[in-house]
Design a protein around this motif. Structure first.
Motif, short mmCIF file in Angstrom:
data_model
loop_
_atom_site.label_atom_id
_atom_site.label_comp_id
_atom_site.label_asym_id
_atom_site.label_seq_id
_atom_site.Cartn_x
_atom_site.Cartn_y
_atom_site.Cartn_z
N GLY A 115 0.99 -1.14 0.05
CA GLY A 115 -0.20 -0.01 -0.08
C GLY A 115 1.00 1.25 -0.11
N GLY A 116 2.12 1.26 -0.51
CA GLY A 116 2.96 2.41 -0.63
C GLY A 116 3.90 2.46 0.91
N PHE A 117 3.17 1.65 1.88
CA PHE A 117 4.14 1.96 2.87
C PHE A 117 5.65 1.72 2.78
CE2 PHE A 117 5.88 0.38 7.03
CZ PHE A 117 5.61 1.39 8.01
N SER A 118 6.03 0.63 1.92
CA SER A 118 7.55 0.53 1.97
C SER A 118 8.28 1.05 0.44
CB SER A 118 7.63 -1.07 1.82
OG SER A 118 7.33 -1.85 3.11
N ALA A 119 7.20 1.90 -0.19
CA ALA A 119 8.02 2.53 -1.53
C ALA A 119 9.27 3.13 -1.30
CB ALA A 119 6.79 3.36 -1.85
N ALA A 120 9.46 3.90 -0.34
CA ALA A 120 10.64 4.69 0.03
C ALA A 120 11.84 3.71 0.11
CB ALA A 120 10.54 5.80 1.21
N ALA A 121 11.38 2.56 0.91
CA ALA A 121 12.46 1.73 1.01
C ALA A 121 12.98 0.87 -0.28
CB ALA A 121 11.90 0.77 2.20
N TYR A 122 12.05 0.26 -0.82
CA TYR A 122 12.27 -0.20 -2.12
C TYR A 122 13.24 0.77 -3.05
CZ TYR A 122 9.64 -4.40 -1.58
OH TYR A 122 9.34 -5.73 -1.14
N ASP A 123 12.80 2.11 -3.13
CA ASP A 123 13.55 2.98 -3.94
C ASP A 123 14.96 3.23 -3.60
OD1 ASP A 123 13.24 5.42 -6.03
OD2 ASP A 123 13.98 6.60 -4.28
N ALA A 124 15.00 3.17 -2.14
CA ALA A 124 16.54 3.70 -1.52
C ALA A 124 17.44 2.52 -1.91
CB ALA A 124 16.25 3.84 -0.06
N PHE A 125 16.82 1.36 -2.12
CA PHE A 125 17.51 0.19 -2.30
C PHE A 125 17.69 -0.24 -3.76
CE2 PHE A 125 17.24 -0.41 2.28
CZ PHE A 125 18.13 -1.21 2.54
N GLY A 126 17.16 0.77 -4.53
CA GLY A 126 17.20 0.50 -6.14
C GLY A 126 16.48 -0.52 -6.48
N LEU A 127 15.27 -0.72 -5.86
CA LEU A 127 14.30 -1.97 -6.32
C LEU A 127 12.87 -1.62 -6.78
CD1 LEU A 127 15.09 -4.34 -3.10
CD2 LEU A 127 16.26 -4.52 -5.30
N ASP A 128 12.64 -2.55 -7.46
CA ASP A 128 11.10 -2.16 -8.14
C ASP A 128 10.05 -2.72 -7.06
OD1 ASP A 128 8.72 -1.67 -9.71
OD2 ASP A 128 9.44 -2.81 -11.26
N GLU A 129 9.27 -1.83 -6.51
CA GLU A 129 8.44 -2.64 -5.61
C GLU A 129 7.13 -3.23 -6.22
OE1 GLU A 129 5.53 -1.25 -1.65
OE2 GLU A 129 5.98 0.43 -3.18
N ASN A 130 7.07 -3.03 -7.54
CA ASN A 130 6.10 -3.82 -8.19
C ASN A 130 6.56 -5.26 -8.49
OD1 ASN A 130 4.14 -1.71 -8.76
ND2 ASN A 130 5.70 -1.14 -10.40
N ARG A 131 7.94 -5.56 -8.01
CA ARG A 131 8.38 -6.73 -8.07
C ARG A 131 8.39 -7.50 -6.73
NH1 ARG A 131 13.89 -7.42 -9.59
NH2 ARG A 131 13.06 -9.59 -9.97
N ARG A 132 7.73 -7.00 -5.63
CA ARG A 132 7.98 -7.49 -4.42
C ARG A 132 7.58 -9.04 -4.35
NH1 ARG A 132 3.23 -6.69 -1.04
NH2 ARG A 132 4.82 -5.74 0.66
N GLU A 133 6.86 -9.45 -4.88
CA GLU A 133 6.08 -10.90 -4.79
C GLU A 133 7.54 -11.67 -5.38
OE1 GLU A 133 3.61 -11.97 -3.33
OE2 GLU A 133 2.51 -10.14 -2.89
N GLU A 134 7.86 -11.15 -6.24
CA GLU A 134 9.13 -12.05 -7.02
C GLU A 134 10.45 -11.97 -6.27
OE1 GLU A 134 11.67 -11.94 -11.23
OE2 GLU A 134 10.10 -10.57 -10.95
N LEU A 135 10.72 -10.60 -5.87
CA LEU A 135 11.87 -10.45 -4.97
C LEU A 135 11.79 -11.34 -3.68
CD1 LEU A 135 12.35 -6.66 -5.36
CD2 LEU A 135 13.92 -8.54 -6.18
N TYR A 136 10.62 -11.40 -2.98
CA TYR A 136 10.68 -12.19 -1.86
C TYR A 136 10.71 -13.68 -2.20
CZ TYR A 136 8.35 -13.97 2.30
OH TYR A 136 8.15 -14.94 3.47
N ALA A 137 10.30 -14.11 -3.01
CA ALA A 137 10.26 -15.62 -3.43
C ALA A 137 11.71 -16.03 -3.58
CB ALA A 137 9.44 -16.05 -4.66
N GLU A 138 12.59 -15.15 -4.34
CA GLU A 138 13.72 -15.60 -4.66
C GLU A 138 14.54 -15.49 -3.41
OE1 GLU A 138 14.98 -12.59 -7.49
OE2 GLU A 138 13.87 -13.40 -9.30
N ALA A 139 14.41 -14.20 -2.67
CA ALA A 139 15.26 -14.25 -1.45
C ALA A 139 14.70 -15.37 -0.38
CB ALA A 139 14.94 -12.83 -0.74
N LEU A 140 13.74 -15.71 -0.23
CA LEU A 140 13.22 -16.75 0.56
C LEU A 140 13.72 -18.26 0.55
CD1 LEU A 140 11.41 -17.69 3.08
CD2 LEU A 140 9.72 -18.07 1.43
N ALA A 141 13.87 -18.42 -0.95
CA ALA A 141 14.67 -19.61 -1.44
C ALA A 141 15.85 -19.56 -1.15
CB ALA A 141 14.37 -20.06 -2.99
N ARG A 142 16.82 -18.63 -1.04
CA ARG A 142 18.14 -18.47 -0.94
C ARG A 142 18.41 -18.49 0.53
NH1 ARG A 142 20.96 -13.57 -3.91
NH2 ARG A 142 22.71 -14.86 -3.29
#
Length: 346
Positions: A115-142
């Motif tokens: 809901g936009g709460f983490s948008a600034a954090a994603y931006d600060a880390f150079g990440l696309d918040e629209n990929r949050r599901e994909e990023l999470y799945a990859e990180a969890l597996a690793r």
């Protein structure tokens, strides 16, 4: 050294605020956790966040300090957003904290609030918040794989260090989505639920998540379900509204997620903050379908963390509200008796 016996499933959940004095704020967290242990709380959970109203970007660092100030209190992250950490480094840090604490760490992970709460954090880390599901799945597996990683250097095999023991089996995932709840169950992990839910009554909405999780849980795994609830015990509902009103007047920025113009009573209602006498709160919790199906209760109190009534409320929760819940609490697997066998994920 504390001699208080832990009350199974009773937990304190704190969200560190951003303050003018970070050191003093962290000292309050440590003091509250030590007090919680003395009152019989089994677990202390702390939120992590950055570039938001959450003033703790490294929950594990705080818990490492807390491990030296407590004896038996379990220490939980609620939660670490995986997108902002390297999985291998996170696993190593978690294992160090778990070792320092004597195998007391509960590792809660998630995607970061939407809901936009983490948008600034994603931006600060150079990440696309629209990929949050994909990023999470990859990180969890690793992260899962990190605990067993080995490398051969000059003919010598080096494994993950320090040994993680049962920590990988104490992985908690937070979600508000049914599909994710199913995958959490399938993995044999523990489920964490938020303080309120949208789309209907919180208890009913979250009971669907509990059912989805339980339907996929392997037969040899006992359910571990942590439900977070915000409570404000007082002499009456009217008194609770007064306390909350005074809190908002002292700190207008304490609730940045509310609809501006809402009255304190409307905020308490809309965000499912249970308030009133301990008996009234306990009755509402017992009637909450998600609470009744949970093994762990993560209580928070919507007041300043150094407020006297806040600290008094910790005792009220432990001594007057929790005993009612303990009579309906499902059996939960002992934190340190978890199987070390890997859970297949399909």
């Amino acid at each position: 050294m504390t001699t208080t016996t832990a009350l199974p499933g009773l937990a304190l959940f704190e969200v560190p605020p951003v303050t003018d004095n970070a050191g003093a704020g962290y000292a309050v967290l440590l003091d509250n956790a030590v007090r919680a242990e003395s009152l019989g709380y089994e677990t202390y959970w702390v939120a992590e966040g950055r570039f938001s109203n959450i003033g703790l970007p490294s929950a594990l660092t705080l818990l490492a300090v807390l491990s030296e100030r407590t004896d038996r209190l379990r220490l939980g992250t609620a939660v670490i957003p995986l997108a902002f950490d390297h999985p291998q480094r996170l696993a190593e840090t978690a294992a160090v904290v778990n070792t320092l604490s004597g195998d007391r760490l509960e590792l809660g992970v998630g995607k970061g609030n939407g809901g936009g709460f983490s948008a600034a954090a994603y931006d600060a880390f150079g990440l696309d918040e629209n990929r949050r599901e994909e990023l999470y799945a990859e990180a969890l597996a690793r992260l899962r794989g990190a605990f067993g990683l080995q490398r051969v250097v000059d003919g010598k095999t080096f494994g993950f260090y320090p040994p993680a023991g049962n920590l990988p089996q104490r992985l908690w995932q937070a979600t508000s989505k049914v599909d994710t709840a199913r995958s959490i169950g399938r993995a044999g992990d523990a489920l964490q639920l938020h303080r309120f839910a949208s789309g209907g009554p919180t208890g009913a909405v979250q009971k669907d998540l509990v059912d989805a999780y339980s339907s996929e849980l392997p037969a040899d795994r006992s359910p571990r379900i942590g439900v977070s609830r915000s409570v404000l015990p007082a002499e009456s509902k009217r008194d609770a509204v007064r306390l909350f009103t005074e809190h908002l007047e002292r700190d207008p920025g304490a609730t940045p997620w509310i609809n501006r113009g809402s009255s304190p009573s409307e905020i308490l209602r809309d965000f499912y903050i249970l308030h009133g006498t301990p008996e009234e709160i306990a009755a509402e919790l017992v009637a909450d379908a998600a609470v009744s199906a949970s093994t762990d209760y993560l209580f928070s109190v919507p007041l300043a963390l150094d407020d006297k009534h806040y600290r008094d409320s910790l005792a009220v929760v432990a001594e007057e509200i929790y005993p009612t819940l303990s009579t309906v609490r499902p059996n939960a697997l002992s934190r340190n008796s978890l199987s070390t066998l890997p859970i297949p994920v399909g």
